[in-house]
Design a protein around this motif. Sequence first.
Motif, PDB file in Angstrom:
ATOM      1  N   GLU A  22     -26.882  44.120  13.626  1.00 42.60           N
ATOM      2  CA  GLU A  22     -27.228  45.513  13.326  1.00 42.60           C
ATOM      3  C   GLU A  22     -26.549  45.960  12.042  1.00 42.60           C
ATOM      4  O   GLU A  22     -27.151  46.639  11.202  1.00 42.60           O
ATOM      5  CB  GLU A  22     -26.783  46.436  14.481  1.00 42.60           C
ATOM      6  N   ARG A  23     -25.293  45.566  11.913  1.00 42.41           N
ATOM      7  CA  ARG A  23     -24.521  45.977  10.733  1.00 42.41           C
ATOM      8  C   ARG A  23     -25.113  45.377   9.464  1.00 42.41           C
ATOM      9  O   ARG A  23     -25.281  46.067   8.457  1.00 42.41           O
ATOM     10  CB  ARG A  23     -23.061  45.523  10.898  1.00 42.41           C
ATOM     11  N   LEU A  24     -25.459  44.095   9.539  1.00 45.54           N
ATOM     12  CA  LEU A  24     -26.033  43.446   8.349  1.00 45.54           C
ATOM     13  C   LEU A  24     -27.378  44.080   7.996  1.00 45.54           C
ATOM     14  O   LEU A  24     -27.670  44.305   6.813  1.00 45.54           O
ATOM     15  CB  LEU A  24     -26.198  41.937   8.583  1.00 45.54           C
ATOM     16  N   ALA A  25     -28.178  44.378   9.012  1.00 42.52           N
ATOM     17  CA  ALA A  25     -29.478  45.016   8.754  1.00 42.52           C
ATOM     18  C   ALA A  25     -29.270  46.338   8.011  1.00 42.52           C
ATOM     19  O   ALA A  25     -29.944  46.619   7.011  1.00 42.52           O
ATOM     20  CB  ALA A  25     -30.227  45.243  10.071  1.00 42.52           C
ATOM     21  N   ALA A  26     -28.298  47.120   8.462  1.00 46.06           N
ATOM     22  CA  ALA A  26     -28.038  48.416   7.826  1.00 46.06           C
ATOM     23  C   ALA A  26     -27.548  48.233   6.393  1.00 46.06           C
ATOM     24  O   ALA A  26     -27.960  48.963   5.477  1.00 46.06           O
ATOM     25  CB  ALA A  26     -27.012  49.193   8.653  1.00 46.06           C
ATOM     26  N   ALA A  31     -28.245  48.396   0.531  1.00 45.90           N
ATOM     27  CA  ALA A  31     -28.038  47.730  -0.762  1.00 45.90           C
ATOM     28  C   ALA A  31     -29.367  47.468  -1.465  1.00 45.90           C
ATOM     29  O   ALA A  31     -29.458  47.501  -2.694  1.00 45.90           O
ATOM     30  CB  ALA A  31     -27.269  46.424  -0.553  1.00 45.90           C
ATOM     31  N   GLY A  32     -30.411  47.206  -0.672  1.00 44.16           N
ATOM     32  CA  GLY A  32     -31.719  46.917  -1.252  1.00 44.16           C
ATOM     33  C   GLY A  32     -32.286  48.084  -2.045  1.00 44.16           C
ATOM     34  O   GLY A  32     -33.019  47.892  -3.020  1.00 44.16           O
ATOM     35  N   GLU A  33     -31.916  49.293  -1.638  1.00 44.48           N
ATOM     36  CA  GLU A  33     -32.435  50.496  -2.323  1.00 44.48           C
ATOM     37  C   GLU A  33     -32.030  50.527  -3.791  1.00 44.48           C
ATOM     38  O   GLU A  33     -32.708  51.146  -4.606  1.00 44.48           O
ATOM     39  CB  GLU A  33     -31.920  51.769  -1.628  1.00 44.48           C
ATOM     40  N   ALA A  34     -30.909  49.885  -4.116  1.00 42.85           N
ATOM     41  CA  ALA A  34     -30.392  49.948  -5.486  1.00 42.85           C
ATOM     42  C   ALA A  34     -30.936  48.821  -6.367  1.00 42.85           C
ATOM     43  O   ALA A  34     -30.609  48.748  -7.551  1.00 42.85           O
ATOM     44  CB  ALA A  34     -28.865  49.890  -5.450  1.00 42.85           C
ATOM     45  N   LEU A  35     -31.743  47.938  -5.800  1.00 40.16           N
ATOM     46  CA  LEU A  35     -32.282  46.829  -6.606  1.00 40.16           C
ATOM     47  C   LEU A  35     -33.368  47.353  -7.546  1.00 40.16           C
ATOM     48  O   LEU A  35     -34.096  48.285  -7.195  1.00 40.16           O
ATOM     49  CB  LEU A  35     -32.864  45.750  -5.684  1.00 40.16           C
ATOM     50  N   PRO A  36     -33.498  46.740  -8.720  1.00 32.83           N
ATOM     51  CA  PRO A  36     -34.477  47.241  -9.684  1.00 32.83           C
ATOM     52  C   PRO A  36     -35.906  47.047  -9.178  1.00 32.83           C
ATOM     53  O   PRO A  36     -36.241  45.976  -8.671  1.00 32.83           O
ATOM     54  CB  PRO A  36     -34.214  46.382 -10.934  1.00 32.83           C
ATOM     55  N   GLY A  37     -36.702  48.085  -9.279  1.00 34.44           N
ATOM     56  CA  GLY A  37     -38.122  47.971  -8.904  1.00 34.44           C
ATOM     57  C   GLY A  37     -38.396  48.191  -7.438  1.00 34.44           C
ATOM     58  O   GLY A  37     -39.547  48.165  -7.012  1.00 34.44           O
ATOM     59  N   VAL A  58     -34.859  41.278  10.437  1.00 34.87           N
ATOM     60  CA  VAL A  58     -35.878  41.283   9.393  1.00 34.87           C
ATOM     61  C   VAL A  58     -35.497  42.320   8.344  1.00 34.87           C
ATOM     62  O   VAL A  58     -35.065  43.421   8.680  1.00 34.87           O
ATOM     63  CB  VAL A  58     -37.273  41.601   9.988  1.00 34.87           C
ATOM     64  N   TRP A  59     -35.636  41.934   7.095  1.00 37.09           N
ATOM     65  CA  TRP A  59     -35.350  42.850   5.977  1.00 37.09           C
ATOM     66  C   TRP A  59     -36.575  42.865   5.088  1.00 37.09           C
ATOM     67  O   TRP A  59     -37.115  41.805   4.758  1.00 37.09           O
ATOM     68  CB  TRP A  59     -34.126  42.318   5.226  1.00 37.09           C
ATOM     69  N   ARG A  60     -37.028  44.040   4.756  1.00 36.53           N
ATOM     70  CA  ARG A  60     -38.212  44.095   3.887  1.00 36.53           C
ATOM     71  C   ARG A  60     -38.010  45.042   2.715  1.00 36.53           C
ATOM     72  O   ARG A  60     -37.419  46.105   2.857  1.00 36.53           O
ATOM     73  CB  ARG A  60     -39.473  44.423   4.690  1.00 36.53           C
ATOM     74  N   LEU A  61     -38.499  44.573   1.573  1.00 37.52           N
ATOM     75  CA  LEU A  61     -38.457  45.352   0.336  1.00 37.52           C
ATOM     76  C   LEU A  61     -39.875  45.726  -0.033  1.00 37.52           C
ATOM     77  O   LEU A  61     -40.761  44.869  -0.039  1.00 37.52           O
ATOM     78  CB  LEU A  61     -37.849  44.512  -0.799  1.00 37.52           C
ATOM     79  N   HIS A  62     -40.062  46.995  -0.335  1.00 37.10           N
ATOM     80  CA  HIS A  62     -41.363  47.441  -0.825  1.00 37.10           C
ATOM     81  C   HIS A  62     -41.278  47.597  -2.332  1.00 37.10           C
ATOM     82  O   HIS A  62     -40.441  48.361  -2.852  1.00 37.10           O
ATOM     83  CB  HIS A  62     -41.750  48.767  -0.170  1.00 37.10           C
ATOM     84  N   ILE A  82     -26.333  41.699  -3.112  1.00 39.41           N
ATOM     85  CA  ILE A  82     -27.075  41.067  -2.012  1.00 39.41           C
ATOM     86  C   ILE A  82     -26.547  39.663  -1.711  1.00 39.41           C
ATOM     87  O   ILE A  82     -26.304  39.324  -0.541  1.00 39.41           O
ATOM     88  CB  ILE A  82     -28.586  41.004  -2.351  1.00 39.41           C
ATOM     89  N   ALA A  83     -26.343  38.866  -2.743  1.00 45.41           N
ATOM     90  CA  ALA A  83     -25.898  37.481  -2.522  1.00 45.41           C
ATOM     91  C   ALA A  83     -24.661  37.393  -1.626  1.00 45.41           C
ATOM     92  O   ALA A  83     -24.632  36.568  -0.699  1.00 45.41           O
ATOM     93  CB  ALA A  83     -25.677  36.785  -3.864  1.00 45.41           C
ATOM     94  N   PRO A  84     -23.640  38.241  -1.825  1.00 46.38           N
ATOM     95  CA  PRO A  84     -22.469  38.148  -0.930  1.00 46.38           C
ATOM     96  C   PRO A  84     -22.813  38.463   0.529  1.00 46.38           C
ATOM     97  O   PRO A  84     -22.234  37.871   1.443  1.00 46.38           O
ATOM     98  CB  PRO A  84     -21.503  39.208  -1.485  1.00 46.38           C
ATOM     99  N   LEU A  85     -23.756  39.380   0.731  1.00 43.71           N
ATOM    100  CA  LEU A  85     -24.144  39.721   2.112  1.00 43.71           C
ATOM    101  C   LEU A  85     -24.839  38.548   2.809  1.00 43.71           C
ATOM    102  O   LEU A  85     -24.829  38.439   4.030  1.00 43.71           O
ATOM    103  CB  LEU A  85     -25.081  40.934   2.124  1.00 43.71           C
ATOM    104  N   LEU A  86     -25.457  37.691   2.015  1.00 41.26           N
ATOM    105  CA  LEU A  86     -26.250  36.595   2.594  1.00 41.26           C
ATOM    106  C   LEU A  86     -25.489  35.275   2.652  1.00 41.26           C
ATOM    107  O   LEU A  86     -26.060  34.238   2.990  1.00 41.26           O
ATOM    108  CB  LEU A  86     -27.545  36.417   1.788  1.00 41.26           C
ATOM    109  N   GLU A  87     -24.207  35.340   2.362  1.00 45.23           N
ATOM    110  CA  GLU A  87     -23.428  34.095   2.271  1.00 45.23           C
ATOM    111  C   GLU A  87     -23.410  33.307   3.575  1.00 45.23           C
ATOM    112  O   GLU A  87     -23.489  32.093   3.577  1.00 45.23           O
ATOM    113  CB  GLU A  87     -21.995  34.418   1.840  1.00 45.23           C
ATOM    114  N   ASN A  88     -23.295  34.013   4.694  1.00 44.19           N
ATOM    115  CA  ASN A  88     -23.193  33.331   5.988  1.00 44.19           C
ATOM    116  C   ASN A  88     -24.480  33.499   6.798  1.00 44.19           C
ATOM    117  O   ASN A  88     -24.461  33.594   8.013  1.00 44.19           O
ATOM    118  CB  ASN A  88     -21.992  33.901   6.759  1.00 44.19           C
TER     119      ASN A  88
END
Lengths: 221, 110
Positions: A22-26, A31-37, A58-62, A82-88
């Motif tokens: 749950e924490r990772l999903a949040a 963090a995804g909101e700040a990605l370009p585009g 599940v994580w989705r970017l529009h 994002i990369a650090p969040l996906l390390e494990n």
Amino acid sequence: METVFTVLRSLTLNDGTEADRERLAARLAEAGEALPGVIRSVACAMAPYGVINAGHLVWRLHLRYESDHFTVMNSVEWKRTIAPLLENVTLQTMIGFHRTRGRAESKLGKRIWRALVLRVENNAPIEHVRELERDLSLFPVYIDAIRNWNLSRITICEGDKDWTHIWEQEFDTKEGLMVDYMEHPIHWGWGDRWFDIEFPDQIVDPFVLQVTGEVAGDFIP
Amino acid sequence: LQIFIMDEVVIKPGRAREFDDAYRGGYLPGAEQRGMKLENAWQSPPGFTPKEVPTTLYYIWSVEGVAGWWKMRLTRRPDGSDSRYEKLAWWQSAGDMIERRKRVMLTEIV
């Protein structure tokens, strides 16, 4: 309808508890909101029902365009946040698709989102693929519990299979999915023939990915 | 709600009996375990089986309600094995006798 290109990832934590999911999903959603585009970044942990071969979340970017996906992946922000969040975390599946046909009119509160990610077999006749798509598009006509929905062909993909389609819906309640949807004759008596290995019509690979979660906000854009 | 499942199988000339034996001997036991009940079986042409032209066989099964349908459909067993591949293997083994086939789900007229 505005152009939207969705990139959806099914992710599995290499270790950790349900709370960690749950924490990772949040954190990914934020963090995804700040990605370009990125127009919208949303995520949810998997529900304890309605899942087949699913990961933990599940994580989705529009995005606006498919090309924005490559901008995101090459961005400084991705590497930094994002990369650090996906390390494990293991990426089970990633798919990208344009919104093609569907309905996203009802901006609902808390609800149930379910997506079936499937692969139409390579040798399937194109007219049968169109019939499958037509039949799935009829489900929302007959199943009132389907509030929002989308059926798309997948254009980019990474993971277990060469996924070809995503078929996703939103319901007000769990019963909408588990009863209204699963027990409607258009499901078992009509659309299922494309999926059941016993039917000569079957064109969908029996290995499917089904993800279900409790969501809020703009999940189907 | 009673749900019927019809197999309409066009059999190559002269092989209808062979197919019917294989269906009843190889397919039926597994189908019955999945809760399917064979209600009727018919053939056309009726009353004789020509060796020169295909014979079409019609098998009508029933399952009890949507729950019965799902019991028939879901293939994962508690031990993790999957009977899906046994179903597929049977249909593949019979493929040599079949010209073409259809399966449809039926209910009474609503």
